[in-house]
Design an enzyme around this catalytic site. Structure first.
Site, mmCIF file in Angstrom:
data_model
loop_
_atom_site.group_PDB
_atom_site.id
_atom_site.type_symbol
_atom_site.label_atom_id
_atom_site.label_comp_id
_atom_site.label_asym_id
_atom_site.label_seq_id
_atom_site.Cartn_x
_atom_site.Cartn_y
_atom_site.Cartn_z
ATOM 1 N N TYR A 146 29.270 59.935 40.856
ATOM 2 C CA TYR A 146 29.841 59.509 39.752
ATOM 3 C C TYR A 146 30.225 60.705 38.905
ATOM 4 O O TYR A 146 31.230 60.632 38.004
ATOM 5 C CB TYR A 146 29.071 58.593 38.895
ATOM 6 C CG TYR A 146 28.956 57.244 39.685
ATOM 7 C CD1 TYR A 146 28.599 56.641 40.802
ATOM 8 C CD2 TYR A 146 29.678 56.091 38.783
ATOM 9 C CE1 TYR A 146 28.469 55.711 41.265
ATOM 10 C CE2 TYR A 146 29.462 55.040 39.302
ATOM 11 C CZ TYR A 146 29.106 54.797 40.406
ATOM 12 O OH TYR A 146 29.076 53.385 41.041
ATOM 13 N N LYS A 195 20.012 58.720 52.525
ATOM 14 C CA LYS A 195 20.835 58.833 53.691
ATOM 15 C C LYS A 195 20.197 60.519 54.224
ATOM 16 O O LYS A 195 21.096 61.308 54.344
ATOM 17 C CB LYS A 195 22.201 58.871 53.298
ATOM 18 C CG LYS A 195 23.216 58.788 54.512
ATOM 19 C CD LYS A 195 23.231 57.417 55.120
ATOM 20 C CE LYS A 195 23.914 57.497 56.725
ATOM 21 N NZ LYS A 195 23.555 56.313 57.492
ATOM 22 N N ASP A 227 21.827 52.278 54.874
ATOM 23 C CA ASP A 227 22.529 51.400 55.791
ATOM 24 C C ASP A 227 21.404 50.302 56.187
ATOM 25 O O ASP A 227 21.504 49.052 56.221
ATOM 26 C CB ASP A 227 23.154 51.838 56.973
ATOM 27 C CG ASP A 227 22.518 53.113 57.710
ATOM 28 O OD1 ASP A 227 21.189 53.449 57.321
ATOM 29 O OD2 ASP A 227 22.819 53.799 58.772
ATOM 30 N N ASP A 251 24.184 51.277 42.930
ATOM 31 C CA ASP A 251 25.523 50.422 42.539
ATOM 32 C C ASP A 251 25.471 49.421 43.646
ATOM 33 O O ASP A 251 25.737 48.386 43.182
ATOM 34 C CB ASP A 251 26.768 51.394 42.274
ATOM 35 C CG ASP A 251 27.914 50.497 41.961
ATOM 36 O OD1 ASP A 251 27.685 49.647 41.010
ATOM 37 O OD2 ASP A 251 28.968 50.719 42.329
ATOM 38 N N ASP A 255 24.392 44.955 43.705
ATOM 39 C CA ASP A 255 25.526 43.954 43.778
ATOM 40 C C ASP A 255 24.937 43.107 45.096
ATOM 41 O O ASP A 255 25.312 41.683 45.023
ATOM 42 C CB ASP A 255 26.995 44.362 44.197
ATOM 43 C CG ASP A 255 27.731 44.342 42.675
ATOM 44 O OD1 ASP A 255 27.340 44.803 41.855
ATOM 45 O OD2 ASP A 255 28.948 44.176 42.850
HETATM 46 C C1 IPM Z 1 28.227 48.967 37.434
HETATM 47 C C2 IPM Z 1 29.459 49.225 37.603
HETATM 48 C C3 IPM Z 1 29.961 50.634 37.240
HETATM 49 C C4 IPM Z 1 29.159 51.418 38.329
HETATM 50 C C5 IPM Z 1 31.398 50.759 36.913
HETATM 51 C C6 IPM Z 1 32.051 49.891 36.290
HETATM 52 C C7 IPM Z 1 31.733 52.323 36.730
HETATM 53 O O1 IPM Z 1 29.978 48.904 38.754
HETATM 54 O O2 IPM Z 1 27.473 49.084 36.217
HETATM 55 O O3 IPM Z 1 27.426 48.626 38.259
HETATM 56 O O4 IPM Z 1 29.691 51.726 39.031
HETATM 57 O O5 IPM Z 1 28.245 52.062 37.543
HETATM 58 MN MN MN Z 2 28.435 48.079 40.137
#
Ligand code: IPM
Ligand code: MN
Ligand code: NAD
Length: 362
Positions: A146, A195, A227, A251, A255
């Site tokens: 990032y 990784k 993975d 990240d 999710d």
């Molecule tokens: C999160 C989001 C952010 C990230 C994006 C919007 C930059 O996906 O907070 O998880 O990737 O950190």
């Molecule tokens: Mn995210």
């Protein structure tokens, strides 16, 4: 207690969910005798519209002077919005990265917990869910891909894009220490995800994490390739206590972990530096597809506000009261659309916020 909170509603569903979290905080204030003072700043697309940049210096300074920040989400339809027709450092998400870096928020805590009431919303089979799961993803937040050097150039008539992934020992050590500290208060297990079969940065990650582990003899450390971790999360989520990982892997895995809690609308998060200061935000985005419809789930943001009370203000009892209120509302069968199940009562964003606020008790 008097608390100075900066709010960043942001874009899309951001204003709707922050409103509900503040409603709940205000109720906590009434019941427990605290005063939450809010100052709102712009970040993301709305700041681009107002000032041409996703985060102004002034807004960042206002955030720096607060005790804690409560954020909704920023961004629009990536690739299909006027906010993306500009240089990468002027897009909505650049504001989020700038505030994380500007406030040195290197430690991102994302707890993924399955409420028994939401087992039906979890896409996993009952036998996989077993007794449920309760894990924390500790994600490094100010390093890695990032924040590495990036550029696009033309090489031999062919466009070429470069992103670089760098970590130094210090950055790895400080996030590892946070992960082990949290593990000490939980089930004393850390699974570090990397990784290391490919990346130098991951090999350094492993080495430093091993060193930190020596200071925590009671904590069991193991390593897992990312993975495999993605697969293990849906095969046997109960095995995870604390997952320690770098920025990008965290990240993606968070999710994935959110969905097995029933919905991404349930996953709260805290981003911390070395002090009591923190930025609190749901793990999900601005959900442009459902913005303005009063259907977004505000629980991730409400639970993030609970994390704020716990980590920034040491108000553990008040944080518990929010978590208990969320639990009660779910037990009573109220659900937003994303976690709806047969026999439950469907409510919108505002009503969900009202219900949680009404259930705050001393
Ligand atoms: C999160 C989001 C952010 C990230 C994006 C919007 C930059 O996906 O907070 O998880 O990737 O950190
Ligand atoms: Mn995210
Ligand atoms: P998203 O998380 O916004 O949405 C993914 C899906 O989940 C959508 O179908 C959405 O409707 C649903 N969803 C998300 N939050 C929900 C909630 N509270 N209740 C019910 N459903 C919910 O991810 P995306 O669509 O990939 O990204 C949209 C925008 O958000 C992009 O601009 C992205 O960069 C941004 N984003 C911002 C943040 C942040 O500000 N922290 C985090 C992630 C994504």
């Amino acid at each position: 207690m008097d608390c100075k909170i900066v709010t960043i509603p942001g874009d899309g569903i951001g204003p709707e969910i922050v409103r509900e979290a503040c409603k709940v905080l205000d109720r906590v204030g009434e019941v427990y005798g605290h005063k939450f003072n809010y100052t709102e700043i712009l970040m993301g697309g709305c700041s681009i519209d107002a000032y041409g940049v996703p985060l102004t210096e002034e807004a960042l300074n206002t955030a720096k002077q607060s005790d804690a920040v409560l954020l909704g989400a920023v961004g629009g339809n990536v690739g299909n919005s006027r906010w993306y027709d500009v240089a990468p450092n002027l897009r909505p998400e650049a504001g989020l990265l700038a505030i994380r870096k500007g406030l040195n928020l290197f430690a991102n805590i994302r707890p993924a917990y399955l409420y028994k009431e939401l087992a039906e919303a979890c896409p996993l089979k009952k036998e996989i869910i077993g007794d449920g799961f309760d894990m924390v993803i500790m994600r490094e937040l100010t390093g890695g891909l990032y924040f590495g050097e990036r550029h696009t150039e033309e090489v031999d008539g062919c466009l070429q894009a470069t992103d670089t992934l760098t970590y130094n020992e210090k950055e790895i050590r400080r996030i590892a220490v946070k992960a082990f500290d949290i593990a000490m208060k939980r089930r004393k297990s850390v699974i570090s995800v990397d990784k290391a079969n490919v990346l130098d940065s991951s090999r350094l990650w492993r080495k430093v994490v091993e060193e930190v582990a020596k200071d925590y003899p009671e904590v069991t450390l193991s390593h897992m390739l990312v993975d495999n971790c993605a697969m293990q999360l849906v095969m046997n989520p109960g095995q995870f206590d604390v997952i320690l990982t770098e920025n990008m892997f965290g990240d993606i895995l968070s999710d994935e972990a959110s969905m097995i809690t029933g919905s991404i609308g349930m996953l709260s998060s805290a981003s911390l530096n070395e002090t009591k200061f923190g930025l609190y935000e749901p793990s999900h985005g601005s959900a442009p597809d459902i913005a303005g419809k009063d259907i977004a789930n505000p629980i991730a943001t409400i639970l993030s506000a609970a994390m704020m009370l716990r980590y920034s203000f040491d108000l553990d009892e008040e944080a518990d009261a929010i978590e208990k209120a969320v639990q009660k509302v779910l037990t009573d069968g109220y659900r937003t659309a994303d976690i709806m199940a047969d026999g439950c009562k469907k409510v919108g964003t505002t009503e969900m916020g009202d219900l949680v606020a009404e259930n705050i008790e001393k």
